[in-house]
Each structure stands twice: as structure tokens, then as C-alpha cells.
Scaffold this motif. Structure first.
Motif, PDB file in Angstrom:
ATOM      1  N   ALA A 116       0.815  -1.220   0.000  1.00  0.00           N
ATOM      2  CA  ALA A 116       0.000   0.000   0.000  1.00  0.00           C
ATOM      3  C   ALA A 116       0.848   1.269   0.000  1.00  0.00           C
ATOM      4  O   ALA A 116       0.405   2.321  -0.452  1.00  0.00           O
ATOM      5  CB  ALA A 116      -0.909  -0.011   1.217  1.00  0.00           C
ATOM      6  N   LYS A 117       2.072   1.184   0.534  1.00  0.00           N
ATOM      7  CA  LYS A 117       2.997   2.319   0.608  1.00  0.00           C
ATOM      8  C   LYS A 117       2.365   3.575   1.233  1.00  0.00           C
ATOM      9  O   LYS A 117       2.335   4.649   0.631  1.00  0.00           O
ATOM     10  CB  LYS A 117       3.552   2.652  -0.779  1.00  0.00           C
ATOM     11  N   PRO A 118       1.835   3.468   2.448  1.00  0.00           N
ATOM     12  CA  PRO A 118       1.291   4.663   3.106  1.00  0.00           C
ATOM     13  C   PRO A 118       2.419   5.609   3.516  1.00  0.00           C
ATOM     14  O   PRO A 118       3.589   5.219   3.567  1.00  0.00           O
ATOM     15  CB  PRO A 118       0.579   4.088   4.329  1.00  0.00           C
ATOM     16  N   ASP A 119       2.055   6.856   3.833  1.00  0.00           N
ATOM     17  CA  ASP A 119       3.049   7.885   4.171  1.00  0.00           C
ATOM     18  C   ASP A 119       3.440   7.782   5.646  1.00  0.00           C
ATOM     19  O   ASP A 119       3.230   8.690   6.443  1.00  0.00           O
ATOM     20  CB  ASP A 119       2.485   9.268   3.867  1.00  0.00           C
ATOM     21  N   ILE A 120       3.980   6.644   5.997  1.00  0.00           N
ATOM     22  CA  ILE A 120       4.439   6.397   7.360  1.00  0.00           C
ATOM     23  C   ILE A 120       5.784   5.688   7.311  1.00  0.00           C
ATOM     24  O   ILE A 120       6.214   5.230   6.244  1.00  0.00           O
ATOM     25  CB  ILE A 120       3.443   5.527   8.170  1.00  0.00           C
ATOM     26  N   LYS A 121       6.428   5.604   8.455  1.00  0.00           N
ATOM     27  CA  LYS A 121       7.653   4.817   8.598  1.00  0.00           C
ATOM     28  C   LYS A 121       7.301   3.585   9.423  1.00  0.00           C
ATOM     29  O   LYS A 121       7.182   3.672  10.647  1.00  0.00           O
ATOM     30  CB  LYS A 121       8.749   5.649   9.256  1.00  0.00           C
ATOM     31  N   TYR A 122       7.128   2.465   8.738  1.00  0.00           N
ATOM     32  CA  TYR A 122       6.676   1.240   9.397  1.00  0.00           C
ATOM     33  C   TYR A 122       7.849   0.446   9.955  1.00  0.00           C
ATOM     34  O   TYR A 122       8.879   0.286   9.299  1.00  0.00           O
ATOM     35  CB  TYR A 122       5.896   0.367   8.416  1.00  0.00           C
ATOM     36  N   VAL A 123       7.674  -0.063  11.184  1.00  0.00           N
ATOM     37  CA  VAL A 123       8.651  -0.961  11.787  1.00  0.00           C
ATOM     38  C   VAL A 123       7.889  -2.132  12.406  1.00  0.00           C
ATOM     39  O   VAL A 123       6.953  -1.927  13.195  1.00  0.00           O
ATOM     40  CB  VAL A 123       9.498  -0.267  12.873  1.00  0.00           C
TER      41      VAL A 123
END
Length: 288
Positions: free
Chosen positions: A99-106
Motif C-alpha cells: 500500500a505504501k502509506p506515508d508512514i515509517k513502518y517498523v
């Protein structure tokens, strides 16, 4: 830094309490209201989250599908760090990356828990002797990873274990999910009736996790089915060898074949204990 924890159960509540113990202010959110009210009344959280767009860091402590749905359908602050704590990692990572949302996922997985659930059983010291697994993927942001590591240290974890989502899911199928399956199958025996007075530590160890929430664990098993099937089949094969050894010994009256079978497992245990944290790109940071 504004922090929010979504999902005020045992783990989510304990994350709140561990962070507050370290001096952070933490807001919370839950899909049902009773845990929120308990958390407010008992100081587990500082406030109730309403607008997720204001938080710098959000921990999502929900089951796998609700976790992914929440991450993909919530308006976060642009560039916010969003960390899930699910017991499976590739399912979440694949969904977020697609989805590539505008977040930094960990991706994270606290290796701690109890045989009871609910925010009323949360505690600030739950993680004090535990490992935090942190997964690194193709799009992992290094600054976000560093921030999660800092918060992990501040929460009191004993060590940080870094690996890929694939490695995590394979290891967890063996170290956690298989153990729950074995415990559940072990108690599914008519001999469990009338055991009072016949049980000791080994029985308690084997049965402690047999009664966990089947709805939560069924979803975890399904989202890691290939790895779990491999672990279950390996155990099935080992049990088959033991059955054959015991039947042979019973017929011959010679216990050596059983002893030889047991020695294989005993040696595997000793070797495994001596070779912790090796291979598969796993790195370990001891925090205390």
C-alpha cells in the motif's frame, strides 16, 4: 514526542505502563470502551487518542488483520513511525509495503506475555527480562528503526533481536506457535479428568498455555500456516520415531533403543542452547 498505543490488552497496556515508567506521556485507544475506562482510572494511559494525526509514534497492539486494516485506513501524521506488535510479521509487512502509506513502518514482536489477558493484567515490568524482535525489510527507515530501538531500551527489555520478517515467522512457528499447539493437543486427552494430586511442575509447564484465546491464535496460525505446518510435521515425525522405538523396546525388553532415541533429542537441546542467535542474518543487542 507524542506516543499512542492502539489496543489496550495485556501487551498494549504493558507497553503503555513501561513507557510511562520511563517518563513518557502515552495516550491509548481501544475498539471497545471498557479497557479504555480501566486504563484511565488506573493510570495506564494519560489520555484517550482521538486524532491519530498528532502522534509521532503509534504502537498497534491488535490481532493481525485488524492491525493491517488499522494501519492502512488511518490518517497518521506524515512520516510518523508506526510499529505493530503482531506475532506474525510477513503478513503485516507485505500488506504495508504493497500500500505504501506515508508512514515509517517498523515490525516488532515483544517476546513476553502471560497465560491471562486483558489490560487489568498489564504491568510495567512485563518486558524486563524479555527480548524484543525487530524486523528489517526492504523499505525500513533507519531513523524509525533507531527510534523504536531507543523506546525498546527505555521500556526495559533485556535484548533486541533484529532479523527479517521471513526469519521471524519461521522461528516463531517453532518457538511459540508449535508450543501452543502441543499444549492444546496435550490436554485433549480423557486422562486430564481427575488429575488433582498427580501433577507436578512438568504438567504445569505443559498445560500453562493450553487455554489461550482460540480466536486470536487461529488467526496467527493461518497467517503463518506454511511455517507452522513444517514445525508440526517435524514434531509428528519425531513422535513417530519415538513410538517405533518404544514399541521395539516393549517387544524385545531392551530399553537401549528408547535411550538412543532420547539421546538424539537431548543432544539437539544441548547444541541448540550452545548456539543461540546464529545464522539467518540475525543480530542481537544486549541491553542489560
Amino acid at each position: 514526542m507524542k506516543i499512542c498505543v492502539v489496543g489496550l490488552g495485556l501487551i498494549g497496556g504493558s507497553i503503555c505502563m513501561a513507557l510511562k515508567r520511563a517518563g513518557y506521556n502515552v495516550d491509548g485507544y481501544n475498539r471497545s470502551q471498557a479497557p479504555v475506562q480501566f486504563a484511565l482510572e488506573h493510570g495506564v494511559i494519560d489520555g484517550v487518542a482521538e486524532d491519530f494525526g498528532v502522534y509521532d509514534v503509534t504502537f498497534v497492539a491488535l490481532p493481525p488483520k485488524p492491525t493491517l486494516d488499522f494501519i492502512l485506513n488511518t490518517r497518521f501524521k506524515s512520516g510518523a513511525v508506526v510499529a505493530d506488535i503482531c506475532g506474525v510479521k510477513k503478513f503485516i509487512e507485505d500488506g504495508v509495503y504493497a500500500a505504501k502509506p506515508d508512514i515509517k513502518y517498523v515490525g516488532t514482536h515483544p517476546m513476553a506475555g502471560k497465560e491471562v489477558s486483558g489490560v487489568e493484567n498489564a504491568c510495567a515490568d512485563l518486558f524486563d527480562s524479555a527480548s524484543m524482535v525487530v524486523t528489517r525489510g526492504l523499505y525500513t527507515d533507519e531513523s524509525a528503526l533507531s527510534l523504536i530501538k531507543l523506546l525498546t531500551k527505555d521500556m526495559g527489555f533485556k535484548r533486541i533481536v533484529e532479523c527479517s520478517a521471513d526469519v521471524h515467522d519461521r522461528k516463531i512457528a517453532y518457538t511459540s506457535q508449535l508450543a501452543h499447539v502441543v499444549s492444546n493437543c496435550y490436554v485433549n486427552d480423557r486422562e486430564i479428568d481427575g488429575c488433582l494430586g498427580f501433577t507436578g511442575g512438568s504438567f504445569q509447564d505443559m498445560t500453562r498455555i493450553a487455554g489461550v484465546d482460540e480466536n486470536v491464535w487461529a488467526e496467527l496460525y493461518l497467517n503463518n500456516a506454511d511455517n507452522l505446518l513444517t514445525s508440526v510435521k517435524n514434531l509428528h515425525a519425531s513422535l513417530g520415531k519415538f513410538i517405533a522405538a518404544l514399541e521395539s523396546a516393549k517387544d524385545s525388553g531392551n530399553s537401549s533403543v528408547v535411550r538412543d532415541n532420547l539421546s538424539v533429542g537431548a543432544q539437539a537441546y544441548r547444541n541448540g542452547k550452545a548456539n543461540n542467535f546464529t545464522g539467518d542474518g540475525i543480530s542481537v543487542t544486549e541491553l542489560k
